[in-house]
Design a protein around this motif. Sequence first.
Motif, PDB file in Angstrom:
ATOM      1  N   SER A 198      -5.640   7.043   6.395  1.00 25.67           N
ATOM      2  CA  SER A 198      -4.447   7.702   6.288  1.00 25.67           C
ATOM      3  C   SER A 198      -3.528   6.754   6.664  1.00 25.67           C
ATOM      4  O   SER A 198      -2.211   6.979   6.628  1.00 25.67           O
ATOM      5  CB  SER A 198      -4.565   9.003   7.153  1.00 25.67           C
ATOM      6  OG  SER A 198      -4.867   8.654   8.538  1.00 25.67           O
ATOM      7  N   HIS A 247      -1.189   4.157  -1.662  1.00 25.78           N
ATOM      8  CA  HIS A 247      -2.269   5.146  -1.982  1.00 25.78           C
ATOM      9  C   HIS A 247      -2.177   5.493  -3.193  1.00 25.78           C
ATOM     10  O   HIS A 247      -3.170   5.523  -4.354  1.00 25.78           O
ATOM     11  CB  HIS A 247      -2.251   6.425  -1.073  1.00 25.78           C
ATOM     12  CG  HIS A 247      -3.286   7.355  -1.324  1.00 25.78           C
ATOM     13  ND1 HIS A 247      -2.954   8.605  -2.250  1.00 25.78           N
ATOM     14  CD2 HIS A 247      -4.625   7.489  -0.983  1.00 25.78           C
ATOM     15  CE1 HIS A 247      -3.862   9.005  -2.326  1.00 25.78           C
ATOM     16  NE2 HIS A 247      -4.944   8.655  -1.717  1.00 25.78           N
ATOM     17  N   ASP A 248      -1.180   5.911  -3.649  1.00 20.95           N
ATOM     18  CA  ASP A 248      -0.889   6.382  -5.027  1.00 20.95           C
ATOM     19  C   ASP A 248      -0.886   5.229  -5.868  1.00 20.95           C
ATOM     20  O   ASP A 248      -1.542   5.686  -7.251  1.00 20.95           O
ATOM     21  CB  ASP A 248       0.817   7.080  -5.329  1.00 20.95           C
ATOM     22  CG  ASP A 248       1.052   8.325  -4.093  1.00 20.95           C
ATOM     23  OD1 ASP A 248      -0.223   8.705  -3.843  1.00 20.95           O
ATOM     24  OD2 ASP A 248       2.067   8.662  -4.068  1.00 20.95           O
ATOM     25  N   GLN A 297       1.492   6.014   1.875  1.00 19.45           N
ATOM     26  CA  GLN A 297       1.400   6.717   0.605  1.00 19.45           C
ATOM     27  C   GLN A 297       1.836   6.024  -0.738  1.00 19.45           C
ATOM     28  O   GLN A 297       1.035   6.356  -1.775  1.00 19.45           O
ATOM     29  CB  GLN A 297       2.260   7.970   0.860  1.00 19.45           C
ATOM     30  CG  GLN A 297       2.269   8.901  -0.275  1.00 19.45           C
ATOM     31  CD  GLN A 297       0.913   9.698  -0.255  1.00 19.45           C
ATOM     32  OE1 GLN A 297       0.446   9.783   0.947  1.00 19.45           O
ATOM     33  NE2 GLN A 297       0.243   9.846  -1.183  1.00 19.45           N
ATOM     34  N   GLU A 298       2.699   5.255  -0.807  1.00 18.29           N
ATOM     35  CA  GLU A 298       3.090   4.405  -1.827  1.00 18.29           C
ATOM     36  C   GLU A 298       1.991   3.611  -2.529  1.00 18.29           C
ATOM     37  O   GLU A 298       1.531   3.416  -3.683  1.00 18.29           O
ATOM     38  CB  GLU A 298       4.423   3.421  -1.875  1.00 18.29           C
ATOM     39  CG  GLU A 298       4.617   2.749  -2.979  1.00 18.29           C
ATOM     40  CD  GLU A 298       6.010   2.099  -2.881  1.00 18.29           C
ATOM     41  OE1 GLU A 298       6.421   1.138  -3.685  1.00 18.29           O
ATOM     42  OE2 GLU A 298       6.742   2.153  -1.711  1.00 18.29           O
TER      43      GLU A 298
END
Length: 567
Positions: free
Chosen positions: A36, A43-44, A40-41
């Motif tokens: 975590s 991960h996506d 997020q970018e």
Amino acid sequence: MSLGIVMLVHTAFDRAEQMVRVWDAAGCPVVIHVDSEVGQETHDAFKHALADLANVRFCARNRCEWGTWGLVAASQTAATMLLEDFPDVSHVYLASGACLPLRPVDELIAFLIDHPDTDFIESATTADVPWTVSGLDRERFTLRFPFAWKKRRKLFDSAVKLQQMLGYTRKTPDGLVPHMGSQWWCLTRQTLDAILQDPNRPAYDHYFRQVWIPDESYYQSLVRIHARRVESRSLTLAKFDFQGKPHIFFDDHMQLLRRSDCFVARKIWKDAELLYRSFPRKNDPDCAKAAPNTGTVDRLFSQAAMRRTLGRPGLYMQSRFPSIDRENGVAAARYTVLQGFDDVFEQFQNWLARRTGAQVHGHLYAKDRAHFAGDGKIYKGGLSDHPRLRDYNATMFLTNLVWNGREDYHCFQFGPADSQDIRWTIARDTNASIWVISGAWAIPLFRSGRAASDVRAEAARLQRIENAFLKTLRGPNAHARISIMSLAEFIQAPTDALQTIIDDIAGHRGKAVSEPPKMADLDGLADFLQDLRNQGMHPFLTGDITQGDARQAKRDAPPKPYIVARK
């Protein structure tokens, strides 16, 4: 039979994608857990890159900090999804994005088919684990560790010390015996499902949340409750250094990895292009049934760890200055220190050199200068005989001398009149042989012709210095080969002692003592020592010498004969 992969990823996503495709191409479903802490970018983008693979899943994310519960939670979350989404999976393999299959995945699957009920996980009780690093083994299960060791080191250490001071201990859940081992495992569906569905899991999870490095003990302990058959080894080749840090495999290790016949290796450097091109190797029927063989790898890494921690005796350089507490030797080769012999015998250095072929130096640590063999002012390696240069670092002077002349055996004279900075070094050096005739310093004082009253203070000073040296040699940290004889003991049988020294230095190349060196005239020495006693100075290190002992020394018994067997 189907093999499922749980993959933990937190960096090097291009390599992780490459590894996912290797597993997927072999028909293995993959569930990926992304830390975590990863943006997020990122991960996506990683998820989008694998969108074309139908048997790849991404599970809920946990924060995975080293040594904390998050790593276990990540594997639990991913394993639960894998078992639910892929009911045909019979074995689950825990891997990371830095794990590289070395052999075709089909060979791993065939191996698991041959062992359908076996769980492969390193699992040993704390009493049997020798690889624990940092001093916490049983304590990791009896104390609480609420703080991360890497990021909050001071709080971590303070919490440990406080609990130890208060005598705090945690209760282990009933029926649980803590085990430890590598975090990389391959479990059967039945065992893994039993662990995840255990009715006591809340109690186990609560307990292991406060265990230090739980990913090395959670599954390792619970598998002992639920498994039908445990083979205590990991199918992943993972090596650790003496500090407990994982070794990284580079392109240079390709042949080593190939010879290991292991199924998977970690931790692979992300830029090891040769390794990623070469593995997994192609199918080879002759190697398909080969069992993993880590013996060669283990031996090489053990040797590397020993070289890293113990080093090469006597080698000191800018890139590696050895740790005194861990070294297996100070000097590069064996050498001999002789104290008192040149006081007892005339021309002793020349005599010893002729019979041993060794480089026999004089008093290297004399106050006036370093007396090298041959009496030169400069020795090999540019060593100067200047006392200030020598005494600036007495240990380095000795190690340089032995290193630069390591093709020869070195001996040097030592005594209480010399600089004593080197005494601790030679006492703890396993390469040193030290022979001492205690009290021999009395002979030069006796032969000086001065009255006992005139040399009393000097005799007392030399005896104090020599006594301190002998205490060092007899101390618990003295690891040299040490022989101490009083002057009285030595002159009883000097030839036997000399022969022993020659044998120690030269071995089979040494010559028998057919003609001992000329001994100093000791007539009157007993009276001189008695005069010192009368002056209030007790020469106890010389031993009890009588006038008869001094005369007997001139008539020393012939050496013991060597027995030579004839065919």
